[in-house]
Design a protein around this motif. Structure first.
Motif, short mmCIF file in Angstrom:
data_model
loop_
_atom_site.label_atom_id
_atom_site.label_comp_id
_atom_site.label_asym_id
_atom_site.label_seq_id
_atom_site.Cartn_x
_atom_site.Cartn_y
_atom_site.Cartn_z
N VAL A 79 0.74 -1.25 -0.05
CA VAL A 79 -0.04 -0.02 0.13
C VAL A 79 0.80 1.34 0.02
O VAL A 79 0.40 2.45 -0.62
CB VAL A 79 -1.12 -0.10 1.17
CG1 VAL A 79 -2.02 -1.10 0.97
CG2 VAL A 79 -0.50 -0.12 2.43
N ASN A 80 1.98 1.45 0.53
CA ASN A 80 2.80 2.79 0.72
C ASN A 80 3.36 2.81 -0.86
O ASN A 80 3.58 4.13 -1.06
CB ASN A 80 3.97 2.55 1.72
CG ASN A 80 3.24 2.56 3.06
OD1 ASN A 80 2.29 3.02 3.39
ND2 ASN A 80 3.93 1.83 4.22
N ARG A 81 3.84 1.74 -1.34
CA ARG A 81 4.42 2.21 -2.68
C ARG A 81 3.28 2.30 -3.76
O ARG A 81 3.38 3.16 -4.46
CB ARG A 81 5.09 0.55 -3.10
CG ARG A 81 5.78 0.47 -4.52
CD ARG A 81 6.59 -0.34 -4.74
NE ARG A 81 7.18 -0.43 -6.09
CZ ARG A 81 6.97 -1.09 -7.01
NH1 ARG A 81 6.20 -2.52 -6.83
NH2 ARG A 81 7.59 -1.25 -8.05
N ALA A 82 1.88 1.72 -3.49
CA ALA A 82 0.80 2.07 -4.35
C ALA A 82 0.45 3.53 -3.97
O ALA A 82 0.16 4.36 -5.15
CB ALA A 82 -0.18 1.26 -3.92
N LEU A 117 0.38 -4.08 4.80
CA LEU A 117 -0.79 -4.38 3.84
C LEU A 117 -0.59 -4.41 2.34
O LEU A 117 0.26 -3.54 1.86
CB LEU A 117 -1.57 -3.09 4.33
CG LEU A 117 -2.34 -3.26 5.45
CD1 LEU A 117 -3.27 -1.99 5.70
CD2 LEU A 117 -3.16 -4.46 5.56
N PHE A 118 -1.46 -5.11 1.72
CA PHE A 118 -1.20 -5.05 0.10
C PHE A 118 -2.44 -4.78 -0.50
O PHE A 118 -3.61 -5.15 0.21
CB PHE A 118 -0.66 -6.74 0.01
CG PHE A 118 0.77 -6.68 0.09
CD1 PHE A 118 1.80 -6.48 -0.80
CD2 PHE A 118 1.17 -7.19 1.33
CE1 PHE A 118 3.09 -6.63 -0.64
CE2 PHE A 118 2.52 -7.28 1.50
CZ PHE A 118 3.20 -6.97 0.63
N VAL A 119 -2.41 -4.42 -1.67
CA VAL A 119 -3.99 -4.25 -2.58
C VAL A 119 -4.05 -5.49 -2.98
O VAL A 119 -3.36 -6.09 -3.98
CB VAL A 119 -3.77 -3.29 -3.52
CG1 VAL A 119 -5.13 -3.22 -4.38
CG2 VAL A 119 -3.47 -1.91 -3.17
N THR A 120 -4.97 -6.38 -2.53
CA THR A 120 -5.29 -7.78 -2.78
C THR A 120 -6.13 -7.76 -4.08
O THR A 120 -5.95 -8.31 -5.11
CB THR A 120 -5.95 -8.73 -1.70
OG1 THR A 120 -7.07 -8.02 -1.29
CG2 THR A 120 -5.07 -8.70 -0.59
N LYS A 121 -7.31 -7.10 -4.11
CA LYS A 121 -7.98 -7.03 -5.19
C LYS A 121 -8.43 -5.50 -5.50
O LYS A 121 -8.66 -4.57 -4.66
CB LYS A 121 -9.47 -7.62 -5.15
CG LYS A 121 -9.10 -9.35 -5.08
CD LYS A 121 -10.55 -10.05 -5.05
CE LYS A 121 -11.13 -10.02 -3.61
NZ LYS A 121 -12.26 -10.87 -3.42
#
Length: 135
Positions: free
Chosen positions: A46-49, A88-92
């Motif tokens: 999420v921080n990279r996104a 945290l990651f953007v899963t979908k």
């Protein structure tokens, strides 16, 4: 038949309690333009996104950035703690077409050209890496 529908609705509500997402309905841009931005951040941390969205020249990226911040806040609210870096990651993320406003533009010889002003709905899911490994 009605009892079965009620049970499935209850299961859906229980499933939503373990999902962390944010929705952005009725965005007045075309779904195609929004999907370009959504594809940039799908699966990213999420921080990279957030960094990618902040420096993107697309207009839709500002809206998706705000939506991602909302999804992170929803995760923090449900887990009652702050998200750590790299957790945290953007899963979908998916973009669905919304209502289309149909307009007419005057054309030569008494004709009219149809203009379709499209809109879309964006749904963004975030989750931590360890829950992704279980699925």
């Amino acid at each position: 038949m009605g009892a079965r529908k009620k049970i499935s609705a209850e299961k859906r509500k229980e499933a939503l309690k373990t999902m962390y997402f944010a929705k952005l309905p009725n965005v007045p841009t075309s779904p195609r333009k929004m999907r370009l931005v959504a594809d940039m951040i799908r699966g990213m941390e999420v921080n990279r996104a957030l960094g990618v969205l902040k420096f993107s020249s697309k207009e839709a990226s500002a809206r998706v950035e705000k939506l991602l911040r909302s999804a992170i806040a929803n995760w923090e609210q449900k887990n009652e703690r702050k998200a750590e870096d790299g957790e945290l990651f953007v899963t979908k993320i998916y973009v669905d077409g919304g209502a289309t406003l149909k307009r007419m533009r005057p054309a030569p010889q008494g004709r009219g050209y149809r203009i379709r002003k499209r809109s879309n709905h964006v749904t963004l899911f975030v989750d931590s890496k360890n829950t992704n490994d279980k699925n």
